[in-house]
Design an enzyme around this catalytic site. Structure first.
Site, short mmCIF file in Angstrom:
data_model
loop_
_atom_site.label_atom_id
_atom_site.label_comp_id
_atom_site.label_asym_id
_atom_site.label_seq_id
_atom_site.Cartn_x
_atom_site.Cartn_y
_atom_site.Cartn_z
N SER A 69 0.56 3.95 5.52
CA SER A 69 -0.50 3.16 4.89
C SER A 69 -1.75 3.20 5.76
CB SER A 69 -0.05 1.71 4.70
OG SER A 69 1.21 1.67 4.07
N ARG A 70 -1.56 3.31 7.06
CA ARG A 70 -2.70 3.29 8.00
C ARG A 70 -3.51 4.59 7.96
NH1 ARG A 70 1.03 -0.14 11.29
NH2 ARG A 70 -0.05 -2.12 11.56
N ASP B 188 9.68 4.87 11.63
CA ASP B 188 9.70 3.75 12.58
C ASP B 188 11.09 3.74 13.22
OD1 ASP B 188 7.05 2.20 11.80
OD2 ASP B 188 7.98 2.90 9.97
N TYR C 163 0.87 -1.19 0.00
CA TYR C 163 0.00 0.00 0.00
C TYR C 163 0.91 1.24 0.00
CZ TYR C 163 -4.62 1.92 -0.07
OH TYR C 163 -5.77 2.53 -0.48
N LEU C 164 1.70 1.30 -1.06
CA LEU C 164 2.86 2.19 -1.09
C LEU C 164 2.48 3.66 -1.18
CD1 LEU C 164 4.95 0.03 -3.58
CD2 LEU C 164 5.09 0.04 -1.08
N HIS D 90 7.54 5.22 1.26
CA HIS D 90 8.19 4.05 0.66
C HIS D 90 9.05 4.45 -0.54
CE1 HIS D 90 4.40 2.13 2.39
NE2 HIS D 90 5.35 1.47 3.00
P1 AMP Z 1 5.76 -0.43 6.09
O1 AMP Z 1 5.24 -0.78 4.73
O2 AMP Z 1 4.85 0.46 6.87
O3 AMP Z 1 6.26 -1.62 6.85
O4 AMP Z 1 7.04 0.48 5.86
C1 AMP Z 1 8.12 0.03 5.07
C2 AMP Z 1 9.28 0.98 5.24
O5 AMP Z 1 8.89 2.30 4.83
C3 AMP Z 1 9.76 1.08 6.70
O6 AMP Z 1 11.17 1.14 6.72
C4 AMP Z 1 9.14 2.38 7.14
O7 AMP Z 1 9.88 3.02 8.17
C5 AMP Z 1 9.21 3.20 5.87
N1 AMP Z 1 8.25 4.29 5.93
C6 AMP Z 1 6.91 4.19 6.14
N2 AMP Z 1 6.35 5.42 6.18
C7 AMP Z 1 7.35 6.31 6.00
C8 AMP Z 1 7.42 7.73 5.95
N3 AMP Z 1 6.35 8.48 6.09
N4 AMP Z 1 8.63 8.30 5.75
C9 AMP Z 1 9.74 7.54 5.61
N5 AMP Z 1 9.75 6.20 5.64
C10 AMP Z 1 8.57 5.58 5.85
#
Ligand code: AMP
Length: 284
Positions: free
Chosen positions: A186-187, A150, A32-33, A37
Site C-alpha cells: 500500500s505504501r 512481512d 488500500y488493497l 492482499h
Molecule cells: P497490510 O494491509 O499491509 O497490513 O497487510 C495485510 C496482510 O497482507 C499482511 O499479512 C501482509 O503481509 C500481506 N501482504 C501485504 N503485501 C503483500 C505482498 N506483496 N504479498 C503478500 N502478502 C502481502
C-alpha cells in the site's frame, strides 16, 4: 458482502457461524488493497466456508513519527475489490471500541521482535500482536492468513498463537510482486515516478544476493556487503534501515548462509520506508 462495524455484532455473527458448523478464514489488513492482499483472500476462499476480511489502520502499531495520518485509505475501492473476490464479511472495527478509555492491556512477543523491524520500529510489534489478538478473540477464526512480505510479523504471530494457545492455524502466503519485481505494498503509492522506478533496487539487490549464493558464496558478511554496496549506488536510496541475514525461526543473525536462511532488508526510497526479503532456496 456484509459490512460489520460494532465489535459485539461481529462477535455474535462469528458465534452463530461456528454453532452452524461453518469454518471461518480470516485476513487482517490495513486496507488500500492490492494483489498481495487478494492472494491471501483467494487462498482463504478455497480453504474455508466463510471469509472475513478486516480493514483497520491500527494506530498502536505506528510510531510517533510514522505515517499513520497519511496512510492511504479508499474504502469504496476496497469494497469493490472484496466483492470481486467473493468475501463474505468485511469487518471495519471502530477505533474507540477497539481502544476504549482506560485500555491498558497488551500482548507482547519477546525475542523475535528484538531485531529487524522490531529494532527500528519500537512498539510496532506490540501494537500488531495486541490488535491481532483482539481480532482473533472477536472472530475466532479457524485459519488466519498472513503474507511472507512481512516475514517477521508472520513469525511473531505464529509464536503468539503457540504461546497463548490460540486454536487457529496461521497460513503464510508468498510475496506478490509487481512485474518489475517490486513487492506490492500500500505504501508504494507514496513513491514519486523516479522513486517508483528506483524502488526495484530492493528486489534487484536480493536477486544479486541469490546469484552470489548460487555461485557458492555462503558468507553472510560478504552477501550483506554486496547488498549494501548495490543499494548505496542508487541515488534514491536515502537510507538503509537494515540488511539482516538470519535464521528464519529465531531471526538471529547467522554467519553462514544455507537453504532456508532469511535475507531481509528495509530501506528508505526518498521518504518511503520499504521492506523486502528472500528465503534462500525459495522462489524470489
Ligand atoms: P497490510 O494491509 O499491509 O497490513 O497487510 C495485510 C496482510 O497482507 C499482511 O499479512 C501482509 O503481509 C500481506 N501482504 C501485504 N503485501 C503483500 C505482498 N506483496 N504479498 C503478500 N502478502 C502481502
Amino acid at each position: 458482502m456484509l459490512t460489520v462495524r460494532p465489535t459485539a455484532e461481529m462477535a455474535g455473527i462469528s458465534k452463530s457461524l461456528i454453532l452452524n458448523g461453518k469454518t471461518i478464514g480470516f485476513v487482517p489488513t490495513m486496507g488500500y488493497l492490492h494483489e498481495g492482499h487478494t492472494s491471501l483472500i483467494d487462498r482463504a476462499r478455497t480453504e474455508n466456508d466463510i471469509v472475513v476480511v478486516s480493514i483497520f489502520v491500527n494506530p498502536t502499531q505506528f510510531g510517533p513519527n510514522e505515517d499513520l495520518d497519511k496512510y492511504p485509505r479508499n474504502l469504496k475501492r476496497d469494497k469493490s475489490i472484496l466483492e470481486k473476490h467473493n468475501v463474505d464479511i468485511l469487518f471495519l472495527p471502530i477505533e474507540t471500541e477497539m481502544y476504549p478509555d482506560g485500555f491498558s492491556t497488551s500482548v507482547e512477543v519477546k525475542g523475535l521482535t528484538e531485531g529487524l523491524c522490531g529494532a527500528k520500529r519500537p512498539g510496532h510489534f506490540k501494537g500488531v500482536t495486541t490488535v491481532v489478538s483482539k481480532l482473533f478473540n472477536i472472530l475466532k477464526p479457524n485459519k488466519a492468513y498472513f503474507g511472507k512480505k512481512d516475514f517477521q510479523q508472520l513469525k511473531v504471530i505464529e509464536r503468539m498463537v503457540r504461546d497463548l494457545n490460540y486454536d487457529i492455524e496461521i497460513v503464510g502466503c508468498p510475496i506478490v510482486r509487481e512485474k518489475d519485481g517490486l513487492a506490492k505494498s500500500s505504501r508504494n503509492t507514496y513513491l514519486s515516478k523516479n522513486e517508483r522506478i528506483a524502488a526495484t533496487c530492493l528486489f534487484k539487490s536480493l536477486k544479486k544476493a541469490r546469484s552470489a549464493i548460487e555461485g557458492g558464496n555462503n558468507s553472510a558478511k560478504e552477501i550483506s556487503n554486496l547488498i549494501r554496496s548495490y543499494l548505496e549506488s542508487i541515488p534514491e536510496v536515502r537510507r538503509i534501515d537494515y540488511i539482516e541475514i538470519v535464521n528464519p525461526n529465531t531471526l538471529k543473525p547467522v554467519e553462514s548462509i544455507e537453504n532456508g536462511t532469511l535475507i531481509a532488508i528495509a530501506a528508505f526510497i526518498g521518504n518511503t520506508r520499504l521492506i523486502d526479503n528472500y528465503v534462500v532456496g525459495e522462489e524470489l
